[in-house]
Design a protein around this motif. Structure first.
Motif, PDB file in Angstrom:
ATOM      1  N   LYS A  20       0.948  -1.215   0.235  1.00  7.81           N
ATOM      2  CA  LYS A  20      -0.225  -0.136  -0.066  1.00  7.81           C
ATOM      3  C   LYS A  20       0.926   1.252   0.069  1.00  7.81           C
ATOM      4  CE  LYS A  20      -4.274   1.716   2.170  1.00  7.81           C
ATOM      5  NZ  LYS A  20      -5.411   1.471   2.930  1.00  7.81           N
ATOM      6  N   GLY A  21       0.493   2.149  -1.030  1.00 10.04           N
ATOM      7  CA  GLY A  21       1.223   3.433  -0.788  1.00 10.04           C
ATOM      8  C   GLY A  21       2.480   3.332  -1.899  1.00 10.04           C
ATOM      9  N   SER A  22       3.077   2.264  -2.354  1.00  6.28           N
ATOM     10  CA  SER A  22       4.237   1.854  -3.087  1.00  6.28           C
ATOM     11  C   SER A  22       3.740   1.286  -4.519  1.00  6.28           C
ATOM     12  CB  SER A  22       5.088   1.338  -2.404  1.00  6.28           C
ATOM     13  OG  SER A  22       5.582   1.887  -1.157  1.00  6.28           O
ATOM     14  N   LEU A  23       3.451  -0.117  -4.251  1.00  5.61           N
ATOM     15  CA  LEU A  23       3.234  -0.897  -5.613  1.00  5.61           C
ATOM     16  C   LEU A  23       1.802  -1.677  -5.306  1.00  5.61           C
ATOM     17  CD1 LEU A  23       6.668  -2.886  -5.242  1.00  5.61           C
ATOM     18  CD2 LEU A  23       5.917  -0.932  -6.902  1.00  5.61           C
ATOM     19  N   THR A  24       1.185  -1.745  -6.490  1.00  2.00           N
ATOM     20  CA  THR A  24       0.213  -2.564  -6.908  1.00  2.00           C
ATOM     21  C   THR A  24       0.296  -4.171  -6.731  1.00  2.00           C
ATOM     22  OG1 THR A  24       0.020  -2.766  -9.052  1.00  2.00           O
ATOM     23  CG2 THR A  24      -0.837  -0.692  -8.188  1.00  2.00           C
ATOM     24  N   GLY A 333       7.295  -4.999   2.877  1.00  2.00           N
ATOM     25  CA  GLY A 333       8.181  -3.800   2.962  1.00  2.00           C
ATOM     26  C   GLY A 333       8.739  -3.465   4.307  1.00  2.00           C
ATOM     27  N   ARG A 334       7.833  -4.016   5.352  1.00  2.83           N
ATOM     28  CA  ARG A 334       8.349  -4.003   6.717  1.00  2.83           C
ATOM     29  C   ARG A 334       7.976  -5.207   7.123  1.00  2.83           C
ATOM     30  NH1 ARG A 334       4.742  -2.749  10.554  1.00  2.83           N
ATOM     31  NH2 ARG A 334       5.647  -2.141  12.786  1.00  2.83           N
ATOM     32  N   LEU A 335       8.600  -5.933   8.191  1.00  4.33           N
ATOM     33  CA  LEU A 335       8.609  -7.032   8.833  1.00  4.33           C
ATOM     34  C   LEU A 335       8.225  -6.757  10.277  1.00  4.33           C
ATOM     35  CD1 LEU A 335       8.271 -10.105   8.879  1.00  4.33           C
ATOM     36  CD2 LEU A 335      10.738 -10.199   9.003  1.00  4.33           C
ATOM     37  N   ALA A 336       7.302  -6.973  10.852  1.00  3.59           N
ATOM     38  CA  ALA A 336       7.029  -7.054  12.419  1.00  3.59           C
ATOM     39  C   ALA A 336       6.842  -8.492  13.016  1.00  3.59           C
ATOM     40  CB  ALA A 336       6.132  -5.716  12.693  1.00  3.59           C
ATOM     41  N   MET A 364       9.998   3.010   0.620  1.00  4.66           N
ATOM     42  CA  MET A 364       8.553   3.159  -0.049  1.00  4.66           C
ATOM     43  C   MET A 364       8.849   3.673  -1.481  1.00  4.66           C
ATOM     44  SD  MET A 364       5.949   4.000   2.811  1.00  4.66           S
ATOM     45  CE  MET A 364       4.412   4.144   1.649  1.00  4.66           C
ATOM     46  N   SER A 365       9.684   4.566  -1.343  1.00  9.39           N
ATOM     47  CA  SER A 365       9.700   5.482  -2.801  1.00  9.39           C
ATOM     48  C   SER A 365      10.513   4.556  -4.095  1.00  9.39           C
ATOM     49  CB  SER A 365      10.592   7.008  -2.713  1.00  9.39           C
ATOM     50  OG  SER A 365      11.779   6.650  -2.269  1.00  9.39           O
ATOM     51  N   GLN A 366      11.600   3.571  -3.426  1.00 10.66           N
ATOM     52  CA  GLN A 366      12.402   2.904  -4.238  1.00 10.66           C
ATOM     53  C   GLN A 366      11.920   1.297  -4.082  1.00 10.66           C
ATOM     54  OE1 GLN A 366      16.381   3.518  -2.883  1.00 10.66           O
ATOM     55  NE2 GLN A 366      15.915   5.768  -2.795  1.00 10.66           N
ATOM     56  N   ALA A 367      10.531   1.140  -3.739  1.00 14.11           N
ATOM     57  CA  ALA A 367      10.083  -0.153  -3.585  1.00 14.11           C
ATOM     58  C   ALA A 367      10.216  -1.096  -4.734  1.00 14.11           C
ATOM     59  CB  ALA A 367       8.468  -0.096  -3.248  1.00 14.11           C
ATOM     60  N   GLY A 368       9.952  -0.555  -5.728  1.00 16.54           N
ATOM     61  CA  GLY A 368      10.379  -1.518  -6.933  1.00 16.54           C
ATOM     62  C   GLY A 368      11.495  -2.366  -7.263  1.00 16.54           C
TER      63      GLY A 368
END
Length: 384
Positions: A20-24, A333-336, A364-368
């Protein structure tokens, strides 16, 4: 040996949700595939973007071969907008966030008392007009807390105050509701299977109800939450006069509180049945036959956390794969989640973008590109 135990799997299935917010979800699958094939050229990779009923559900259906259909509807503030549903072979996938989602509110603007689900009702009617005999109604990501009253009004119900005038849009005005007339509801719902797809099992009202739990996410102050909770309780009591004791029973049902109570409206007035969103969507998207072809599954979403374990897409994918003894790894993106929690969910290992880029904003901005690098690591660990 590396961490992985699967050697040269013949077929990789990428079944991940959006970041969410980065990639479909489609973009996630594309990036993972690119990274895998950079390390193992010629690898057989199948993509099946998934969703759990929330925003992105229609996109996942279209990626699976459904036809995208667009229609003009009212947004959560009553403004006209273009929303889409998906249709294939008499089955429609309708995503309420397409019409009534938070993404349709201007930046920084919330309307917790007056936002309406009217457009979601218009989307359902469009699906009926398109010939749908089964409707999967994905609910989540809403800007609304109106108990589905707006949706039902769009479908022919009338909600009147003591003067016989229609109450205003949103959950707040339901405190003035004097009568509910459901006789004008679209009769086609009697012959259609309507499946409420959600990962939310909250009741309509109370400490775990829609206003208390989700109202603050939609800009509701403590006073707004109290107003909405009382208004929805009153709404349910008025509906008891129209439909009988089941109105009170449904208010307590799992899923009634989904998407600001739109689940309640669908259950009490449209004959909907409630199922976990990811289970429904995996069925609709054709996950079972894709899984039969797979020897390794890659799933994931933007944040793997405690919420993931409670009905989110990666947990559903992992549970289905584990039942067939197929190895599952996850990207995020993030692991918790700790490794033992992942293991209980059926996920062998998780790969987070933040392991490569600790700065959250840059991640997030470089997620791809980061996700492609993560996929390269998966290939080295599991596909040698």
């Amino acid at each position: 040996m590396t961490d992985g135990a699967v050697i040269q799997p013949a077929h990789v299935l990428v079944a991940a949700d959006k970041f969410k917010g980065s990639l479909t979800a489609v973009q996630v699958a594309e990036r993972v595939t690119a990274g895998l094939k950079r390390v193992v050229p010629g690898l057989a990779v199948e993509s099946l973007p998934v969703a759990d009923g929330g925003d992105g559900t229609v996109a996942a259906a279209v990626a699976a071969g459904f036809e995208r259909r667009e229609v003009r509807v009212r947004g959560p503030l009553g403004e006209p907008l273009t929303a889409a549903y998906a249709l294939r072979d008499g089955t429609a996938v309708v995503e309420m966030a397409e019409a009534s989602g938070l993404q349709h509110l201007p930046a920084g603007v919330f309307a917790p008392l007056t936002s309406t689900t009217y457009g979601s009702g218009e989307l359902l009617r469009a699906a009926l007009d398109g010939g749908a005999r089964t409707i999967v109604f994905g609910v989540g990501g809403s800007a609304t807390t109106d108990g589905g009253a707006g949706m039902l009004a769009a479908l022919g119900a009338r909600f009147l105050d003591a003067a016989g005038d229609p109450v205003g849009p949103g959950g707040g005005p339901l405190r003035d509701l004097a009568s509910a007339d459901l006789s004008g509801l679209d009769p086609r719902f009697k012959d259609v299977e309507l499946v409420l797809a959600s990962d939310v099992d909250n009741p309509l009202t109370g400490p775990k109800g829609a206003p208390s739990v989700y109202g603050p996410q939609k800009g509701a102050s403590p006073e707004d939450v109290a107003t909405l909770d009382a208004a929805l309780a009153h709404y349910a009591s008025v509906l008891e006069v129209s439909v009988g004791p089941k109105a009170a029973e449904y208010a307590l049902s799992p899923g009634a509180g989904a998407a600001g109570g739109i689940g309640y409206g669908a259950l009490v007035a449209l004959g909907a049945s409630f199922r976990a969103g990811i289970e429904v969507m995996l069925d609709v998207l054709g996950f079972a036959p894709a899984l039969e072809r797979a020897t390794l599954v890659i799933t994931g979403e933007g944040s793997l956390d405690e919420q993931t374990l409670h009905g989110k897409a990666p947990a559903g994918v992992a549970a289905a794969a584990r039942a067939r003894n197929i190895e599952v790894v996850a990207v995020c993106g993030r692991l918790a989640l700790r490794p033992e929690a992942l293991g209980r969910a059926g996920i062998r290992r998780a790969y987070a973008l933040t392991e490569l880029e600790p700065d959250a904003a840059r991640s997030m901005s470089q997620a791809g590109p980061l996700l492609e690098r993560v996929a390269e690591n998966i290939a080295r660990d599991f596909l040698r």
